[in-house]
Design an enzyme around this catalytic site. Structure first.
Site, PDB file in Angstrom:
ATOM      1  N   GLU A 154     -13.018   0.464   2.510  1.00 21.13           N
ATOM      2  CA  GLU A 154     -11.958   0.511   1.505  1.00 21.13           C
ATOM      3  C   GLU A 154     -12.098  -0.647   0.524  1.00 21.13           C
ATOM      4  OE1 GLU A 154      -7.786   1.900   2.459  1.00 21.13           O
ATOM      5  OE2 GLU A 154      -7.484  -0.261   2.218  1.00 21.13           O
ATOM      6  N   CYS A 193       0.812  -1.214   0.000  1.00 20.80           N
ATOM      7  CA  CYS A 193       0.000   0.000   0.000  1.00 20.80           C
ATOM      8  C   CYS A 193       0.850   1.271   0.000  1.00 20.80           C
ATOM      9  CB  CYS A 193      -0.960   0.007   1.183  1.00 20.80           C
ATOM     10  SG  CYS A 193      -2.237  -1.267   1.044  1.00 20.80           S
ATOM     11  N   HIS A 235     -11.862  11.402  -7.290  1.00 19.99           N
ATOM     12  CA  HIS A 235     -10.873  11.281  -8.358  1.00 19.99           C
ATOM     13  C   HIS A 235      -9.640  12.160  -8.127  1.00 19.99           C
ATOM     14  CE1 HIS A 235     -14.063   9.061 -10.332  1.00 19.99           C
ATOM     15  NE2 HIS A 235     -13.128   8.580 -11.119  1.00 19.99           N
TER      16      HIS A 235
END
Length: 125
Positions: free
Chosen positions: A113, A25, A66
């Site tokens: 998530e 990650c 975004h």
């Protein structure tokens, strides 16, 4: 005996982030976060709502959808882990509630998530 209204809403937002020290990650990657929040209050506003959930959704989408979360100042000193995203979104919704005359309060915010992992942020009384 008093009354208490509870509003719970969910929506989706797409963001990218990286979390230093978190294995794979650490690399930039994205999520379609499911954002769920709950607001409570004793009085409704002039539209007979605690808070207009469309305003909450639009406010968060306008700023974060975004985008790369690490670029925002609120994540400068604390990377955007799922827990931190939940806290930041909670604070934004709490600020929106404070502007309302009917005094609603955000109870909690959950950030999903993935289908297997989510974090919830709430304050302790």
């Amino acid at each position: 005996m008093g009354k208490l209204y509870t509003l719970t809403k969910h929506f989706w937002i797409s963001c990218a982030h990286s979390v230093p020290g978190a294995g794979k990650c650490e690399r930039i990657h994205g999520h379609n976060y499911k954002v769920i929040f709950s607001v409570v209050g004793r009085e409704l506003d002039e539209k007979q709502m605690l808070i207009d959930f469309r305003d909450v959704k639009q406010n968060l989408e306008k700023k974060y959808d975004h985008h790369y979360l690490n670029d925002f100042p609120e994540f400068k000193d604390s990377p955007p882990s799922t827990e931190k995203v939940a806290e930041v979104f909670y604070n934004i919704i709490a600020d929106m509630c404070r502007l309302k005359n009917n005094s609603p309060q955000v109870k909690w915010v959950e950030i999903h998530e993935t289908n297997e992992a989510h974090a919830r942020f709430e304050t302790l009384a």
